[in-house]
Design an enzyme around this catalytic site. Structure first.
Site, PDB file in Angstrom:
ATOM      1  N   TRP A 102      22.340  38.057  33.071  1.00 35.99           N
ATOM      2  CA  TRP A 102      21.584  37.073  33.472  1.00 35.99           C
ATOM      3  C   TRP A 102      21.002  35.772  32.740  1.00 35.99           C
ATOM      4  O   TRP A 102      20.416  34.611  32.975  1.00 35.99           O
ATOM      5  CB  TRP A 102      20.125  37.424  34.345  1.00 35.99           C
ATOM      6  CG  TRP A 102      19.911  38.620  33.302  1.00 35.99           C
ATOM      7  CD1 TRP A 102      19.846  40.064  33.406  1.00 35.99           C
ATOM      8  CD2 TRP A 102      18.879  38.491  32.057  1.00 35.99           C
ATOM      9  NE1 TRP A 102      19.400  40.814  32.506  1.00 35.99           N
ATOM     10  CE2 TRP A 102      18.661  39.734  31.608  1.00 35.99           C
ATOM     11  CE3 TRP A 102      18.315  37.475  31.470  1.00 35.99           C
ATOM     12  CZ2 TRP A 102      18.017  39.834  30.564  1.00 35.99           C
ATOM     13  CZ3 TRP A 102      17.652  37.658  30.355  1.00 35.99           C
ATOM     14  CH2 TRP A 102      17.536  38.993  29.925  1.00 35.99           C
ATOM     15  N   ASN A 103      21.395  36.022  31.103  1.00 30.17           N
ATOM     16  CA  ASN A 103      20.700  34.924  30.313  1.00 30.17           C
ATOM     17  C   ASN A 103      21.455  33.771  30.351  1.00 30.17           C
ATOM     18  O   ASN A 103      20.833  32.863  30.301  1.00 30.17           O
ATOM     19  CB  ASN A 103      20.766  35.831  28.856  1.00 30.17           C
ATOM     20  CG  ASN A 103      22.020  36.077  28.489  1.00 30.17           C
ATOM     21  OD1 ASN A 103      22.834  36.339  29.304  1.00 30.17           O
ATOM     22  ND2 ASN A 103      21.985  36.185  27.058  1.00 30.17           N
ATOM     23  N   CYS A 139      22.093  36.576  22.978  1.00 33.10           N
ATOM     24  CA  CYS A 139      22.651  37.854  22.065  1.00 33.10           C
ATOM     25  C   CYS A 139      23.092  37.087  20.745  1.00 33.10           C
ATOM     26  O   CYS A 139      22.916  38.069  19.860  1.00 33.10           O
ATOM     27  CB  CYS A 139      23.963  38.140  22.724  1.00 33.10           C
ATOM     28  SG  CYS A 139      25.003  36.935  23.201  1.00 33.10           S
ATOM     29  N   GLU A 149      31.255  42.222  25.153  1.00 25.86           N
ATOM     30  CA  GLU A 149      30.526  41.384  24.362  1.00 25.86           C
ATOM     31  C   GLU A 149      29.145  41.864  24.532  1.00 25.86           C
ATOM     32  O   GLU A 149      28.391  41.763  25.476  1.00 25.86           O
ATOM     33  CB  GLU A 149      30.520  39.921  24.788  1.00 25.86           C
ATOM     34  CG  GLU A 149      30.429  38.903  23.923  1.00 25.86           C
ATOM     35  CD  GLU A 149      28.833  38.358  23.883  1.00 25.86           C
ATOM     36  OE1 GLU A 149      27.940  39.148  23.261  1.00 25.86           O
ATOM     37  OE2 GLU A 149      28.538  37.455  24.785  1.00 25.86           O
ATOM     38  N   LEU A 150      28.532  42.448  23.355  1.00 18.83           N
ATOM     39  CA  LEU A 150      27.259  43.428  23.472  1.00 18.83           C
ATOM     40  C   LEU A 150      26.131  42.741  22.783  1.00 18.83           C
ATOM     41  O   LEU A 150      26.185  41.549  22.537  1.00 18.83           O
ATOM     42  CB  LEU A 150      27.768  44.864  23.193  1.00 18.83           C
ATOM     43  CG  LEU A 150      28.896  45.377  23.728  1.00 18.83           C
ATOM     44  CD1 LEU A 150      29.015  46.970  23.441  1.00 18.83           C
ATOM     45  CD2 LEU A 150      28.691  45.451  25.266  1.00 18.83           C
TER      46      LEU A 150
HETATM   47  P1  NAD Z   1      20.493  46.205  31.242  1.00 19.42           P
HETATM   48  O1  NAD Z   1      21.209  46.880  29.705  1.00 19.42           O
HETATM   49  O2  NAD Z   1      19.966  47.069  32.018  1.00 19.42           O
HETATM   50  O3  NAD Z   1      21.461  45.195  31.548  1.00 19.42           O
HETATM   51  C1  NAD Z   1      21.958  44.135  30.967  1.00 19.42           C
HETATM   52  C2  NAD Z   1      23.195  43.518  31.890  1.00 19.42           C
HETATM   53  O4  NAD Z   1      24.136  44.629  32.150  1.00 19.42           O
HETATM   54  C3  NAD Z   1      22.343  42.953  33.130  1.00 19.42           C
HETATM   55  O5  NAD Z   1      23.009  41.853  33.544  1.00 19.42           O
HETATM   56  C4  NAD Z   1      22.893  44.216  34.236  1.00 19.42           C
HETATM   57  O6  NAD Z   1      23.169  43.748  35.464  1.00 19.42           O
HETATM   58  C5  NAD Z   1      24.125  44.825  33.613  1.00 19.42           C
HETATM   59  N1  NAD Z   1      24.145  46.156  33.880  1.00 19.42           N
HETATM   60  C6  NAD Z   1      23.345  47.036  33.532  1.00 19.42           C
HETATM   61  N2  NAD Z   1      23.967  48.211  33.898  1.00 19.42           N
HETATM   62  C7  NAD Z   1      25.284  48.059  34.379  1.00 19.42           C
HETATM   63  C8  NAD Z   1      26.288  48.942  34.829  1.00 19.42           C
HETATM   64  N3  NAD Z   1      26.121  50.131  34.736  1.00 19.42           N
HETATM   65  N4  NAD Z   1      27.443  48.175  35.122  1.00 19.42           N
HETATM   66  C9  NAD Z   1      27.620  46.929  34.821  1.00 19.42           C
HETATM   67  N5  NAD Z   1      26.607  46.226  34.779  1.00 19.42           N
HETATM   68  C10 NAD Z   1      25.485  46.555  34.455  1.00 19.42           C
HETATM   69  O7  NAD Z   1      19.188  45.502  30.548  1.00 19.42           O
HETATM   70  P2  NAD Z   1      18.447  44.339  30.970  1.00 19.42           P
HETATM   71  O8  NAD Z   1      16.955  44.560  31.161  1.00 19.42           O
HETATM   72  O9  NAD Z   1      18.967  43.494  32.188  1.00 19.42           O
HETATM   73  O10 NAD Z   1      18.681  43.315  29.800  1.00 19.42           O
HETATM   74  C11 NAD Z   1      18.078  43.645  28.631  1.00 19.42           C
HETATM   75  C12 NAD Z   1      19.226  44.036  27.423  1.00 19.42           C
HETATM   76  O11 NAD Z   1      20.252  43.636  27.924  1.00 19.42           O
HETATM   77  C13 NAD Z   1      18.560  42.958  26.297  1.00 19.42           C
HETATM   78  O12 NAD Z   1      17.877  43.721  25.547  1.00 19.42           O
HETATM   79  C14 NAD Z   1      19.941  42.696  25.463  1.00 19.42           C
HETATM   80  O13 NAD Z   1      20.321  43.720  24.661  1.00 19.42           O
HETATM   81  C15 NAD Z   1      20.901  43.077  26.714  1.00 19.42           C
HETATM   82  N6  NAD Z   1      21.555  41.785  27.171  1.00 19.42           N
HETATM   83  C16 NAD Z   1      22.634  41.114  26.212  1.00 19.42           C
HETATM   84  C17 NAD Z   1      23.283  40.027  27.043  1.00 19.42           C
HETATM   85  C18 NAD Z   1      24.256  39.464  25.914  1.00 19.42           C
HETATM   86  O14 NAD Z   1      24.679  38.316  26.030  1.00 19.42           O
HETATM   87  N7  NAD Z   1      25.319  40.233  25.196  1.00 19.42           N
HETATM   88  C19 NAD Z   1      22.763  39.465  27.745  1.00 19.42           C
HETATM   89  C20 NAD Z   1      21.962  40.022  28.777  1.00 19.42           C
HETATM   90  C21 NAD Z   1      21.332  41.154  28.257  1.00 19.42           C
END
Ligand code: NAD
Length: 477
Positions: A150-151, A283, A249-250
């Site tokens: 979502w970012n 990220c 891409e984490l």
């Molecule tokens: P989260 O770890 O639950 O989710 C991160 C993303 O992954 C979300 O878009 C979510 O829909 C997706 N996701 C979660 N579980 C999934 C699954 N089992 N299968 C497929 N997709 C899944 O956490 P959050 O609260 O949404 O975001 C917070 C953390 O996520 C941040 O601290 C950051 O580390 C990370 N993040 C990283 C990026 C990036 O660009 N690398 C982008 C968004 C969030």
């Protein structure tokens, strides 16, 4: 002003079975702006069958013809970028200027891949026997399952869509449930550009249900995920069990190093722009600021001054420079990290708390004296928090910068070519940007190492990610 919240499956816009929905909320007001359908297994089966048919059609389409369709999609993005940007500010919260840049740059990404897709060259290997012809050819890997966060709703999606389509793959993308509007509008551009039915499919759902179902499906040959390291590990393990290729891409925790000889004013200005862009939910955002002792006071004064002047507000307000955090989870996470750092002895130079009680607004925050054990220095903050740390010697700061398991981006400021070269060589990071911000262009690779993932998006590597190698050894007929 917003958009109809629908799936796109087999060339048609649909609510699917529509047996479950989720609210989409404006993070600046907390108000519901729409209801999003969540995919059932039947919906996912439809998307899988469509992607299988789409792959047969698209992989047999010439790279030249695919390129022409992608170029039309890019032109439509340029025409429609203002509406796409408004959708993004409404459901994700970032200032309209940032949304506009992101929407516009999607066209650049598509055009880059439209051209690069025509250069998926193979080679001829001289054979031991003159009667034998040995060919190495590059082929699209097959239907892809992509998961985007979502970012940067458009940017994260367009790199996967354009890369996969340019290579000749079909794709099912599960885009972010919390910020779906602009991705729907992006996919509409591909539809209107003439991408054949089934080649591109868009779904939303319960993330773990969708990823589990799609990754296990024998139709899917490649998994591309952008999101947290924790989720990446899970999806990577499942993909490995089914022997699927992955691009991951984490998360990141980028060091930002300011050396004694740096242009402090330029470094503070760039640090402020990078740290608070998208409210720090990036990220590649700098998360640990290592400032040489001799310039620490000057840097910290200027950085805190700039951070304190930032106008935080609704992304639609003309003077907003930072919007709300994208969801309530981030506010809680940032508050917890700050409480932990303060308890350990960190001092707040500016910000430090949320703003108001409506929406997810948080003040740009600058900390000093954060002790090494604070969680903030180890866990990805993904929010507008900047801990400033002192260093004395280059070896030590490089060791500290490399000490975390993350390795996505690193930034440094120095006037010395020798130091710049040394930092470029020794920082353990997928990307290093020195004396400016130079990341995330269509033509350059974007990706991490260590716990920040593997594989790159962008550049020729971004096309490679969707290709496999076939060797053909042939005796003439
Ligand atoms: P989260 O770890 O639950 O989710 C991160 C993303 O992954 C979300 O878009 C979510 O829909 C997706 N996701 C979660 N579980 C999934 C699954 N089992 N299968 C497929 N997709 C899944 O956490 P959050 O609260 O949404 O975001 C917070 C953390 O996520 C941040 O601290 C950051 O580390 C990370 N993040 C990283 C990026 C990036 O660009 N690398 C982008 C968004 C969030």
């Amino acid at each position: 002003m917003y958009t109809d919240l629908l799936f796109y499956i087999d060339g048609a816009w649909t609510l699917g079975e529509a047996d479950r929905t989720a609210a989409v909320v404006n993070p600046a007001t907390g108000e519901e702006i729409g209801r999003l359908p969540l995919a059932s297994r039947k919906d996912l089966d439809s998307a899988l069958a469509a992607a299988e048919r789409g792959f047969a059609i698209w992989s047999a389409t010439s790279a030249y013809d695919r390129s022409a369709i992608l170029r039309r999609a890019a032109a439509l993005v340029r025409e429609r970028h203002e509406h796409m940007a408004r959708c993004m500010t409404l459901d994700q919260g970032k200032p309209l200027g940032e949304s506009t840049l992101e929407a516009k740059s999607a066209a650049d990404h598509i055009e880059w891949y439209a051209e690069e897709g025509r250069r998926a060259y193979g080679r001829i290997v001289p054979s031991r026997n003159p009667a034998v012809r040995q060919l190495v050819v590059r082929e699209p890997v097959g239907p892809v399952a992509a998961f985007t966060p979502w970012n940067f709703p458009i940017n994260q999606a367009v790199r996967k869509i354009a890369g996969a389509l340019a290579a000749g793959c079909s794709l099912i993308i599960k885009a972010p449930e919390e910020a779906p509007g602009s991705v729907i509008e992006l996919v509409r551009c591909f539809h209107d550009a003439g991408v054949p039915a089934g080649v591109l499919n868009l779904v939303f759902g319960i993330p773990e249900e969708v990823s589990d179902y799609l990754i296990r499906s024998p139709i899917i040959r490649k998994v591309s995920f952008t999101g947290s390291t924790a989720v990446g590990r899970k999806l990577g393990a499942l993909a490995a069990e089914h022997l699927k290729l992955t691009t991951m891409e984490l998360g990141g925790h980028a060091p930002f190093i300011v050396c004694a000889d740096a242009d402090v004013e330029a470094a503070a200005a760039l640090a402020c722009t990078l740290k608070f862009r998208n409210a720090g939910q990036v990220c590649a955002s700098p998360s640990r600021f290592y400032i040489h002792d001799t310039v620490f006071d000057a840097f910290s004064r200027r950085f805190a001054e700039l951070a304190g002047q930032l106008k935080v507000g609704d992304g639609f307000a003309a003077d907003s420079q930072m919007g709300p955090l994208a969801n309530a989870r981030r506010v809680k996470a940032v508050e917890e990290l700050l409480a932990d750092a303060s308890a350990a002895g960190a001092r707040v130079l500016c910000g430090g708390q949320r703003i108001g009680d409506k929406g997810n607004f948080f003040a740009p925050t600058v900390l000093v004296d954060t002790p090494a054990e604070a969680r903030l220095l180890h866990e990805e903050p993904f929010g507008p928090v900047a801990p400033l740390l002192r260093f004395h010697d280059l070896d030590a700061v490089i060791r500290d910068a490399n000490s975390l398991d993350y390795g996505l981006a690193a930034f440094a400021f120095t006037a010395s070519l020798k130091t710049a070269t040394e930092l470029g060589n020794r920082l353990q990071s997928g990307m290093v940007s020195i004396n400016h911000f130079g990341l995330a262009l269509p033509e350059t690779p974007f990706g991490g190492i260590k716990a920040s993932g593997h594989g790159s998006e962008g550049g020729s590597e971004g096309l490679e990610a969707y290709l496999t190698t076939k060797f053909i050894s042939q005796v003439g007929c």
